[in-house]
Enzyme design. Structure first.
Site, PDB file in Angstrom:
ATOM      1  CD  GLU A 179      63.335  -2.884  20.294  1.00  0.00           C
ATOM      2  OE1 GLU A 179      62.031  -2.945  20.814  1.00  0.00           O
ATOM      3  OE2 GLU A 179      63.885  -3.805  20.573  1.00  0.00           O
ATOM      4  CG  HIS A 180      61.027   2.529  18.582  1.00  0.00           C
ATOM      5  ND1 HIS A 180      60.567   3.650  19.250  1.00  0.00           N
ATOM      6  CD2 HIS A 180      61.899   2.289  19.430  1.00  0.00           C
ATOM      7  CE1 HIS A 180      60.760   3.991  20.160  1.00  0.00           C
ATOM      8  NE2 HIS A 180      61.859   3.053  20.725  1.00  0.00           N
ATOM      9  CB  SER A 200      51.059  -3.841  44.298  1.00  0.00           C
ATOM     10  OG  SER A 200      51.970  -2.883  44.779  1.00  0.00           O
ATOM     11  N   GLY A 207      61.419  -0.917  35.211  1.00  0.00           N
ATOM     12  CA  GLY A 207      62.525   0.274  34.617  1.00  0.00           C
ATOM     13  C   GLY A 207      63.552  -0.639  33.768  1.00  0.00           C
ATOM     14  CB  SER A 228      53.893  -1.328  32.412  1.00  0.00           C
ATOM     15  OG  SER A 228      54.739  -1.084  31.360  1.00  0.00           O
ATOM     16  CD  GLU A 285      52.112   0.712  28.287  1.00  0.00           C
ATOM     17  OE1 GLU A 285      51.655  -0.336  28.695  1.00  0.00           O
ATOM     18  OE2 GLU A 285      53.280   1.113  28.475  1.00  0.00           O
ATOM     19  CG  ASP A 307      56.156  -3.846  25.051  1.00  0.00           C
ATOM     20  OD1 ASP A 307      56.763  -4.513  24.091  1.00  0.00           O
ATOM     21  OD2 ASP A 307      56.372  -2.887  25.818  1.00  0.00           O
ATOM     22  CE1 TYR A 337      58.125   3.355  22.357  1.00  0.00           C
ATOM     23  CE2 TYR A 337      56.297   4.683  22.085  1.00  0.00           C
ATOM     24  CZ  TYR A 337      57.033   3.655  22.179  1.00  0.00           C
ATOM     25  OH  TYR A 337      56.142   2.464  21.373  1.00  0.00           O
TER      26      TYR A 337
HETATM   27  C1  GAF Z   1      58.190  -0.081  24.122  1.00  0.00           C
HETATM   28  C2  GAF Z   1      56.805  -0.067  23.819  1.00  0.00           C
HETATM   29  F1  GAF Z   1      55.876  -0.341  24.649  1.00  0.00           F
HETATM   30  C3  GAF Z   1      56.528  -0.967  22.496  1.00  0.00           C
HETATM   31  O1  GAF Z   1      55.126  -1.012  22.054  1.00  0.00           O
HETATM   32  C4  GAF Z   1      57.682  -0.879  21.419  1.00  0.00           C
HETATM   33  O2  GAF Z   1      57.260   0.231  20.670  1.00  0.00           O
HETATM   34  C5  GAF Z   1      58.905  -0.788  22.126  1.00  0.00           C
HETATM   35  O3  GAF Z   1      59.136   0.173  23.107  1.00  0.00           O
HETATM   36  C6  GAF Z   1      59.906  -0.298  20.891  1.00  0.00           C
HETATM   37  O4  GAF Z   1      60.244  -1.476  19.875  1.00  0.00           O
HETATM   38  O5  GAF Z   1      58.608  -1.221  24.896  1.00  0.00           O
END
Ligand code: GAF
Length: 380
Positions: free
Chosen positions: A30-31, A64, A120, A126, A158, A170, A222
């Site tokens: 994550e991140h 949509s 969400g 997205s 994005e 994603d 974020y």
């Molecule tokens: C969100 C972001 F869109 C991803 O790119 C990623 O950074 C994620 O958060 C965290 O792992 O989904």
């Protein structure tokens, strides 16, 4: 009414076809994506569809099934600038804009979007929109772009049209996913490997616990975390935190302020956990990865500080009821947790989570199983 019929209804002519792209869960990592590190998401069995046709001009008309029935967003590709489209239409229109920015000749399109990816919930609704439009545009314009190339297009939409400073995970999961597999992605090289993730065969389920706490990537936490990581990399003299290993942490603790150090420690240890998870999946299978999921959650809760009371409760209550491992998934500050659970324990875990949420006075969560599905493509 099918999506094709609804498209005819709305635009007065049939679509050229229908394309679909799935949402994702992130198993671990994550991140780490915008730190040029490793991630291990999988595409889920819930997707977004787009019915699409080409136009002879440069107008995009997009509608949509989830927006107001009469809403039709009309954009002129020739006049578009970064950040120039508001609301949900920034995702589909942003993809066509990003393709143009990358030098492709893109004509106008009519698009009708429908989605079964909950919005969400941190399951990348997205990115699913972006990827469905990307594969439709790729095929109808005959661009011949690969999944990895389209993922960068979606990310650009994005980042620059929506204004959310997200990484490439994603979109990569949505485009490269494969039934029964997770996608092990090196976000620096974009090299992707499919790693078997047999749930059913092993008597396991991956439960999503949607806390229904909403989050926003475009603002706040974020972007702040991303900035901390950039500061950390800068002070440590590396191109990205990917370049640090656990052996560098002692030096980092002397050079960085306490908070930045913890942000950096999360990224460094998380990258190591992703690689350890992939090794364990290959040698022993998914039953063995629970402790790594738990450790990832603790790191996000205490070092990266992107969890919240609802996510912590989802993790603790599912583990208390026998889940093999659990962690929040996605960007954080709300959204969903995942819990790796033996099939025979599903009901017990679900009941324990529901009871814990009711006891804490939280909104009732949604609990459902997901499994690794195929990535984006044309619907036959
Ligand atoms: C969100 C972001 F869109 C991803 O790119 C990623 O950074 C994620 O958060 C965290 O792992 O989904």
């Amino acid at each position: 009414m099918t999506l094709t019929q609804q498209f005819e209804d709305r635009f007065g002519h049939p679509p050229a076809g229908v394309w679909a792209a799935p949402g994702r869960v992130n198993v671990i990592g994550e991140h780490t994506d915008y730190n040029e590190g490793f991630v291990l998401p999988f595409a889920i069995d819930r997707s977004t569809q787009v019915a699409a046709s080409m136009r002879n001009d440069t107008t995009v008309r997009v509608s949509s099934t989830f927006s107001r029935k009469s809403e039709l967003v009309i954009s002129e590709l020739d006049e578009l600038t970064a950040g120039g489209v508001e609301g949900w239409a920034a995702y589909p229109v942003g993809v066509l804009w990003a393709l143009r920015q990358a030098g492709h000749e893109i004509r106008g399109m009519d698009l009708l979007i429908d989605s079964q990816v909950p919005v969400g919930a941190g399951l990348s609704s997205s990115a699913a929109i972006e990827c469905a439009v990307a594969v439709a545009a790729n095929e109808l314009h005959g661009l011949g772009l690969s999944g990895s190339e389209l993922a960068l297009i979606g990310q650009r939409a994005e980042n620059e049209m929506v204004g959310a400073p997200t990484g490439v995970m994603d979109q990569s999961a949505s485009l490269l996913g494969k039934h029964g597999h997770a996608v092990f992605l090196d976000c620096r090289s974009q090299h992707a490997e499919l790693v078997p993730f047999p749930l059913q065969e092993e008597g396991l389920a991956l439960l999503v616990i949607d806390t229904r706490v909403s989050h926003s990537h475009a603002t706040g936490g974020y972007a702040a975390r991303r900035r901390s990581c950039e500061v950390g990399a800068d002070v440590m003299g590396v191109a990205a935190l990917r370049d640090l290993s656990e052996g560098d942490l002692a030096e980092a603790s002397g050079l960085l302020d306490e908070e930045t150090f913890r942000r950096v420690r999360h990224i460094v240890t998380e990258n190591a956990r992703v690689q350890a998870t992939v090794e364990l999946l290959r040698s022993e299978g998914p039953r063995a990865i629970g402790p790594l999921l738990d450790a990832s959650h603790v790191s996000m809760r205490d070092d990266f500080e992107i969890s919240c009371a609802e996510l912590d409760l989802a993790v603790d209550s599912s583990r208390g009821a026998g889940a093999l491992g659990a962690r929040m998934t996605g960007g954080g500050f709300g959204g969903s947790a995942i819990a790796l659970t033996q099939v025979e324990d599903i009901d017990r875990v679900r009941a324990a989570v529901m009871e814990a949420f009711a006891g804490a006075g939280f909104t009732e969560p949604l609990v459902f199983a997901v499994s690794p599905a195929d990535g984006a493509g044309r619907v036959p």
